[in-house]
Write a protein that holds these residues in place. Sequence first.
Motif, PDB file in Angstrom:
ATOM      1  N   ALA A 158       0.750  -1.210   0.094  1.00 30.95           N
ATOM      2  CA  ALA A 158       0.249   0.037  -0.024  1.00 30.95           C
ATOM      3  C   ALA A 158       0.916   1.359  -0.003  1.00 30.95           C
ATOM      4  O   ALA A 158       0.394   2.274  -0.239  1.00 30.95           O
ATOM      5  CB  ALA A 158      -0.865  -0.080   1.376  1.00 30.95           C
ATOM      6  N   GLY A 159       2.146   1.191   0.096  1.00 34.85           N
ATOM      7  CA  GLY A 159       3.199   2.258   0.063  1.00 34.85           C
ATOM      8  C   GLY A 159       3.258   3.117   1.348  1.00 34.85           C
ATOM      9  O   GLY A 159       3.533   4.231   1.438  1.00 34.85           O
ATOM     10  N   THR A 160       2.500   2.575   2.517  1.00 40.65           N
ATOM     11  CA  THR A 160       2.504   3.605   3.784  1.00 40.65           C
ATOM     12  C   THR A 160       3.371   2.735   4.988  1.00 40.65           C
ATOM     13  O   THR A 160       3.467   3.556   5.778  1.00 40.65           O
ATOM     14  CB  THR A 160       1.198   3.735   4.191  1.00 40.65           C
ATOM     15  OG1 THR A 160       0.324   2.449   4.351  1.00 40.65           O
ATOM     16  CG2 THR A 160       0.221   4.307   3.041  1.00 40.65           C
ATOM     17  N   VAL A 219      13.180   7.693  15.546  1.00 43.30           N
ATOM     18  CA  VAL A 219      13.100   7.218  14.128  1.00 43.30           C
ATOM     19  C   VAL A 219      12.954   8.411  13.023  1.00 43.30           C
ATOM     20  O   VAL A 219      12.499   9.707  13.255  1.00 43.30           O
ATOM     21  CB  VAL A 219      11.713   6.550  13.970  1.00 43.30           C
ATOM     22  CG1 VAL A 219      11.601   6.103  12.502  1.00 43.30           C
ATOM     23  CG2 VAL A 219      11.688   5.464  14.931  1.00 43.30           C
ATOM     24  N   VAL A 220      14.060   8.200  11.887  1.00 43.42           N
ATOM     25  CA  VAL A 220      13.857   9.264  10.909  1.00 43.42           C
ATOM     26  C   VAL A 220      13.923   8.425   9.476  1.00 43.42           C
ATOM     27  O   VAL A 220      14.590   7.170   9.501  1.00 43.42           O
ATOM     28  CB  VAL A 220      15.371  10.130  10.852  1.00 43.42           C
ATOM     29  CG1 VAL A 220      15.205  10.963   9.851  1.00 43.42           C
ATOM     30  CG2 VAL A 220      15.488  10.648  12.290  1.00 43.42           C
ATOM     31  N   VAL A 221      13.114   8.610   8.679  1.00 43.60           N
ATOM     32  CA  VAL A 221      12.933   7.930   7.579  1.00 43.60           C
ATOM     33  C   VAL A 221      13.248   8.532   6.272  1.00 43.60           C
ATOM     34  O   VAL A 221      12.930   9.922   6.147  1.00 43.60           O
ATOM     35  CB  VAL A 221      11.570   7.500   7.178  1.00 43.60           C
ATOM     36  CG1 VAL A 221      11.365   6.291   6.340  1.00 43.60           C
ATOM     37  CG2 VAL A 221      11.040   6.687   8.686  1.00 43.60           C
ATOM     38  N   TYR A 222      13.990   8.217   5.410  1.00 44.85           N
ATOM     39  CA  TYR A 222      14.266   8.895   4.105  1.00 44.85           C
ATOM     40  C   TYR A 222      14.006   7.783   2.889  1.00 44.85           C
ATOM     41  O   TYR A 222      13.852   6.655   3.164  1.00 44.85           O
ATOM     42  CB  TYR A 222      15.840   9.213   3.884  1.00 44.85           C
ATOM     43  CG  TYR A 222      16.426   9.989   5.117  1.00 44.85           C
ATOM     44  CD1 TYR A 222      16.005  11.234   4.942  1.00 44.85           C
ATOM     45  CD2 TYR A 222      16.898   9.432   6.232  1.00 44.85           C
ATOM     46  CE1 TYR A 222      16.577  12.100   6.001  1.00 44.85           C
ATOM     47  CE2 TYR A 222      17.362  10.206   7.077  1.00 44.85           C
ATOM     48  CZ  TYR A 222      17.152  11.659   7.178  1.00 44.85           C
ATOM     49  OH  TYR A 222      17.755  12.339   8.173  1.00 44.85           O
ATOM     50  N   ALA A 243       7.409  12.160   6.511  1.00 49.78           N
ATOM     51  CA  ALA A 243       6.498  12.292   7.595  1.00 49.78           C
ATOM     52  C   ALA A 243       6.036  11.016   8.151  1.00 49.78           C
ATOM     53  O   ALA A 243       5.587  10.090   7.018  1.00 49.78           O
ATOM     54  CB  ALA A 243       5.559  13.316   7.501  1.00 49.78           C
ATOM     55  N   TYR A 244       5.728  10.588   9.368  1.00 48.54           N
ATOM     56  CA  TYR A 244       5.197   9.483   9.701  1.00 48.54           C
ATOM     57  C   TYR A 244       4.649   9.491  11.074  1.00 48.54           C
ATOM     58  O   TYR A 244       4.891  10.407  11.936  1.00 48.54           O
ATOM     59  CB  TYR A 244       6.411   8.421   9.718  1.00 48.54           C
ATOM     60  CG  TYR A 244       7.602   8.627  10.763  1.00 48.54           C
ATOM     61  CD1 TYR A 244       7.389   8.344  12.234  1.00 48.54           C
ATOM     62  CD2 TYR A 244       8.282   9.508  10.500  1.00 48.54           C
ATOM     63  CE1 TYR A 244       8.223   8.397  12.962  1.00 48.54           C
ATOM     64  CE2 TYR A 244       9.309   9.819  11.628  1.00 48.54           C
ATOM     65  CZ  TYR A 244       9.384   9.239  12.858  1.00 48.54           C
ATOM     66  OH  TYR A 244      10.069   9.760  14.041  1.00 48.54           O
ATOM     67  N   LEU A 276       3.749   6.040   7.145  1.00 45.57           N
ATOM     68  CA  LEU A 276       3.863   7.252   6.314  1.00 45.57           C
ATOM     69  C   LEU A 276       2.658   7.886   6.283  1.00 45.57           C
ATOM     70  O   LEU A 276       1.574   7.449   5.765  1.00 45.57           O
ATOM     71  CB  LEU A 276       4.752   6.994   5.033  1.00 45.57           C
ATOM     72  CG  LEU A 276       5.976   6.137   5.102  1.00 45.57           C
ATOM     73  CD1 LEU A 276       6.473   5.699   3.752  1.00 45.57           C
ATOM     74  CD2 LEU A 276       7.086   6.662   6.034  1.00 45.57           C
ATOM     75  N   THR A 277       2.922   9.214   6.312  1.00 47.16           N
ATOM     76  CA  THR A 277       1.714  10.275   6.318  1.00 47.16           C
ATOM     77  C   THR A 277       1.212  10.426   4.801  1.00 47.16           C
ATOM     78  O   THR A 277       0.205  10.646   4.379  1.00 47.16           O
ATOM     79  CB  THR A 277       2.117  11.359   6.729  1.00 47.16           C
ATOM     80  OG1 THR A 277       2.450  11.480   8.267  1.00 47.16           O
ATOM     81  CG2 THR A 277       1.083  12.458   6.783  1.00 47.16           C
ATOM     82  N   SER A 278       2.685  10.360   3.838  1.00 43.25           N
ATOM     83  CA  SER A 278       2.174  10.364   2.481  1.00 43.25           C
ATOM     84  C   SER A 278       2.661   9.049   1.836  1.00 43.25           C
ATOM     85  O   SER A 278       3.614   8.743   1.864  1.00 43.25           O
ATOM     86  CB  SER A 278       2.837  11.574   1.704  1.00 43.25           C
ATOM     87  OG  SER A 278       2.245  12.685   2.236  1.00 43.25           O
TER      88      SER A 278
END
Length: 243
Positions: free
Chosen positions: A102-104, A117-120, A131-132, A141-143
Amino acid sequence: MTNPNMANREVCDLLFVDYATKKPFLNLDFANVSTTELTGESVFAHGGKGHPKRVQFSGERGGTITIETQIQTVKLWQLITGGEISRSARFVTRMETSVDDAGTVITLPDVPAADSVVVYKADDDCGAELAYTVADKVITLTSALAGGDAVIVYYMKEVNEGVQRINIKSTSFPKNFIVYGDTVMKTEDDEAVPLKLTAYKCAPQSNMSLSFSNNGDPGSLTITADLMADQDNNILDLTLIEE
């Protein structure tokens, strides 16, 4: 020992005993080189024409024990630094993974420390943060990204099992030790004569250099301990044992 002329070509195994408690602290039987040096200073009274030396005074008796080793242990680091050993640790973990179809959603193998937590995106490592929200081991993930897109996650991991962590503070200093050494001398008559060394009070210097390299010889660590006099003015014993 019929012939007193002798030489040495063997390292000295060393046992470090806590000076205060008199209990063994570290059996250092893996060194490559061990060197014992005695030092002293001479000063002179001068007198007469030409300022010649007339009377000599000796003092400042001391010395060092220096050890070079390629084998290292956490206990050895503790001996040098005076740091405390702990059975828990926190450190940053980098994880390359992908979002769900679903990509999230990103699932971590561990519960991250709060606010760590940091996501790239995988092609923007340490760039723009995504953003998460996070709950337990699940990052949402928010987007949404495209399903299966690669991402990189950094987070603080806490470990409480199978850990040896040495904590070195600005207030950490090495203990004093009694050091017992054991090596072998060889005489001109081909006799092997055990040599026992006793350093009555040693203070390891707080200098430590850890090298990490992908070529050449394995990294080596050098430990230097200053020789001092104990309460009975003893500094060093060198004992030969005839067998």
